[in-house]
Design a protein around this motif. Sequence first.
Motif: not given
Length: 208
Positions: A35-37, A90-99, A125-126, A194-199
Amino acid sequence: MSGTARVRKAPPRAWQRMLSGRRLNILDPSPLDIEIRDIAHGLARVARWNGQTVGEHSFSVAQHSLLVDRIVGLIAPASPADHLAALLHDAPEYVIGDIISPFKSVIGEAYKTVEARIEHAIHLRFGIPYDPDGRCKRLIKSADTVAAYFEAVALAGFAPDEARRFFGNPQVSETDIAAYLAPWPTGKAQAAFLARFAEAEAAFAAAE
């Protein structure tokens, strides 16, 4: 053994529960669980540079992603798909962090494998198109390197000459990206992402 195939279950610790209620299997991620959120929430709370930056707030991966998206449009003609991919690079980092890079090299292929699987699920997904010749990936890498130069100098205590040794000469003017180089509060970074993603998603859909 019965004719019904056995379902291979992931170890309990392979599942990450998100605030949306989704449970993501990090070893075998499904696009349906992304989910984007959740992405925006996580990236706004993950610090770049291992948190070693100036300012009252951390410089988040969400803000870095917005910066890279901005730079992509400055260094080359970019399609709506390019911008969407840049925002989510870098979206995978929402799960695995920025190493940090030195630690990534110690961890080796295990980290890269998990990161690649999550990235693939996010792209599915997108609807981010396959990049057969790597053009989009190279464009984003170039923008990412430019962003790293300016972040290093503005936020992480590097002298310009030192940053150039690591990241080369930047291809854009700092004036064009200055608004992105002061660390934002978490809420602002999350909302802006989120705003930029929507655009970007709307532009991508319109171009299809």
